[in-house]
Design an enzyme around this catalytic site. Sequence first.
Site, short mmCIF file in Angstrom:
data_model
loop_
_atom_site.label_atom_id
_atom_site.label_comp_id
_atom_site.label_asym_id
_atom_site.label_seq_id
_atom_site.Cartn_x
_atom_site.Cartn_y
_atom_site.Cartn_z
CB CYS A 14 31.91 38.03 37.96
SG CYS A 14 30.84 39.26 37.17
CB CYS A 186 46.86 33.10 36.38
SG CYS A 186 46.02 32.85 34.78
#
Length: 231
Positions: A14, A186
């Site tokens: 999510c 990241c």
Amino acid sequence: MYPTPPPPETVTNCSDGGVLGVVPGIIGCLQALEVIKMAAGKEVSYSQRLLLFDALDGTFRAIKLRPRQASCAVCGDVPTVTQLQDYEQFCGAKACDKTQSRRILQDNERISVKEYHTVLSSGAPHLLVDVRQPVELDICQLPNLINIPISQVSRPEQLQQLKAAVTCKLQQLEQDDHKLPVYVVCRLGNDSQIAVQHLRKLLSDMPVNVTDIRGGLMAWARQIDTSFPEY
């Protein structure tokens, strides 16, 4: 409904994929309404029916479900599922993707944010590859990076851009240095591990050492620069 879950690393969570908050809000309100009906002794609306909501079109539709089956693993004559399963064990991932951390690479294939901070502060030649989406770079980014989104790592134009950057950085190496350090980062340190595996294959013809930065930018914000944005 899905007895065998897919590998966790293949599923977008999510935090990365995004959630349109009003959608679970609408469904949650409907669920709360059904609970109130049950508590008041009224007939519920979705018994043996599956409600589907299309937020894009703003439409609802209900699908009638089959009645109890004698062979059902939960409610059949000889049930095999008699208790709740451990979600994290079943799916191979934590229930909260805000703190989810995967271990794909070995420890010697990764460095900490403190170690990378030392590299950055020393000015040593290296290449930093950020594999987040371009829109995320508008939120925060480390200096002197090259952006190649994880979904585009294998594209020819991105590979050409990466090899050009590596070639440029190789010219800055000292004679004693045989390989250029390439660090991949990241947001959480999950996608970067996958990218490292791909980049090692794509850059196998170049003198580079591709390494992951453990914990990603969120670890940087907590351990190096507390003013660095978290999202």
